[in-house]
Design a protein around this motif. Sequence first.
Motif, PDB file in Angstrom:
ATOM      1  N   ASN A  32       7.723   8.703   5.516  1.00 53.89           N
ATOM      2  CA  ASN A  32       6.593   9.553   5.910  1.00 53.89           C
ATOM      3  C   ASN A  32       5.259   8.870   5.616  1.00 53.89           C
ATOM      4  O   ASN A  32       4.329   8.939   6.427  1.00 53.89           O
ATOM      5  N   LEU A  33       5.181   8.222   4.469  1.00 58.12           N
ATOM      6  CA  LEU A  33       3.928   7.536   4.120  1.00 58.12           C
ATOM      7  C   LEU A  33       3.669   6.367   5.071  1.00 58.12           C
ATOM      8  O   LEU A  33       2.519   6.113   5.446  1.00 58.12           O
TER       9      LEU A  33
ATOM     10  N   ASP B 154       0.839  -1.216   0.000  1.00 54.75           N
ATOM     11  CA  ASP B 154       0.000   0.000   0.000  1.00 54.75           C
ATOM     12  C   ASP B 154       0.866   1.254   0.000  1.00 54.75           C
ATOM     13  O   ASP B 154       0.588   2.218  -0.720  1.00 54.75           O
ATOM     14  N   VAL B 155       1.903   1.228   0.829  1.00 55.57           N
ATOM     15  CA  VAL B 155       2.778   2.406   0.920  1.00 55.57           C
ATOM     16  C   VAL B 155       3.506   2.637  -0.400  1.00 55.57           C
ATOM     17  O   VAL B 155       3.573   3.766  -0.899  1.00 55.57           O
ATOM     18  N   LEU B 156       4.019   1.550  -0.994  1.00 53.88           N
ATOM     19  CA  LEU B 156       4.743   1.698  -2.270  1.00 53.88           C
ATOM     20  C   LEU B 156       3.800   2.224  -3.355  1.00 53.88           C
ATOM     21  O   LEU B 156       4.174   3.077  -4.156  1.00 53.88           O
ATOM     22  N   GLN B 157       2.588   1.686  -3.360  1.00 50.49           N
ATOM     23  CA  GLN B 157       1.627   2.135  -4.373  1.00 50.49           C
ATOM     24  C   GLN B 157       1.298   3.619  -4.183  1.00 50.49           C
ATOM     25  O   GLN B 157       1.264   4.373  -5.147  1.00 50.49           O
ATOM     26  N   GLU B 158       1.089   4.002  -2.935  1.00 49.40           N
ATOM     27  CA  GLU B 158       0.781   5.410  -2.642  1.00 49.40           C
ATOM     28  C   GLU B 158       1.940   6.306  -3.082  1.00 49.40           C
ATOM     29  O   GLU B 158       1.721   7.393  -3.619  1.00 49.40           O
ATOM     30  N   LEU B 159       3.141   5.818  -2.850  1.00 53.85           N
ATOM     31  CA  LEU B 159       4.331   6.595  -3.225  1.00 53.85           C
ATOM     32  C   LEU B 159       4.392   6.798  -4.740  1.00 53.85           C
ATOM     33  O   LEU B 159       4.613   7.914  -5.219  1.00 53.85           O
TER      34      LEU B 159
ATOM     35  N   ILE C 169       4.676   6.175   8.193  1.00 50.33           N
ATOM     36  CA  ILE C 169       4.246   6.760   9.476  1.00 50.33           C
ATOM     37  C   ILE C 169       2.769   7.181   9.391  1.00 50.33           C
ATOM     38  O   ILE C 169       1.990   6.929  10.311  1.00 50.33           O
ATOM     39  N   ASP C 170       2.417   7.803   8.266  1.00 55.74           N
ATOM     40  CA  ASP C 170       1.011   8.215   8.082  1.00 55.74           C
ATOM     41  C   ASP C 170       0.090   7.006   8.142  1.00 55.74           C
ATOM     42  O   ASP C 170      -0.974   7.055   8.759  1.00 55.74           O
ATOM     43  N   LEU C 171       0.505   5.937   7.490  1.00 63.25           N
ATOM     44  CA  LEU C 171      -0.332   4.732   7.469  1.00 63.25           C
ATOM     45  C   LEU C 171      -0.499   4.156   8.872  1.00 63.25           C
ATOM     46  O   LEU C 171      -1.608   3.785   9.267  1.00 63.25           O
ATOM     47  N   VAL C 172       0.583   4.133   9.621  1.00 62.30           N
ATOM     48  CA  VAL C 172       0.505   3.617  10.996  1.00 62.30           C
ATOM     49  C   VAL C 172      -0.431   4.496  11.826  1.00 62.30           C
ATOM     50  O   VAL C 172      -1.242   3.993  12.597  1.00 62.30           O
TER      51      VAL C 172
END
Lengths: 170, 125
Positions: free
Chosen positions: A66-67, A34-39, A69-72
């Motif tokens: 940062n992404l 999810d984080v990689l995709q968002e990036l 951390i946001d997700l957590v």
Amino acid sequence: MSSLANLEQLYDEHGQALFAFVLNLLRHEADTRDVLQELFVKLSRNPRLLEDVKDPRGFLLRLAHNLAIDLVRRRAARDRNYEHLASENVALFVASDSPDEKIFAGSLDVALGELPPDQRAVVHLKLWEKLTFEQIAATLDISPNTAASRYRYAIDKLRERLRPIYDEIK
Amino acid sequence: MNSDFEKRLQDQPMREIPRHWRAGILTAAQTPPPWWREWLWPCPRAWAGLAAAWVVIFGMNLATGKSPYRSTHATLAVSRRELQALREQQQMLTRLIFPAESAESQPPKRTPAPRSERRKAVIIG
């Protein structure tokens, strides 16, 4: 070069490093994806994001951090905190054929998961990205001294935790 | 600078990123966002602030207990009263300026008959 070709190039050059870093931080494969995709969605929608960046790897690692951390934070209500995520059994290292290596890799995996996330991030960037403390400080938005002290604490904990296995296979 | 222990950790190879992620991630990155998201994207906080302001205004409006319907009715009632007063004023002016005309125009007033002319009820025993 088209934006798709740009994205593909970025993915091929930095995808592996970003994957390992985020997986080590989150200890959760689906969240890592999810984080990689968002990036990459972010990069696709803001093509100028990397325009004046001298160190794309450092910039992307910072963005990924940062992404993550946001997700957590977004999932804090559900997952409480990083520590809960860190307790999940996720393979971080390549499975080896050698039994000793396998045991060491598994123990390192667990020991890293037991570190506080701040220390884990520093250890990862220092050991597996080979960044200097200045670069780590810039990536994580902390001072170089903080980065260095977090690294020393983390290495001491890992050494303590892995000493029996390390001494045995050395 | 690194100790043997740190070198040993460094040599531990990290797992590779799953190959099938590449196509999925790059396709998702290329997919345009829905229109409403694109519309809100430049300043989502500003839109959220505006929405919050409207909610506050609506809440305050409800709290005061005066609905627009009621206030319209009140205004109508006031304007009817004013209209009535205006008409009365006009009639009075007309009577003052043209007393004869106003007397003709008005129906003759029925004056009550004197009490003595009233019929007396005769009770025959």
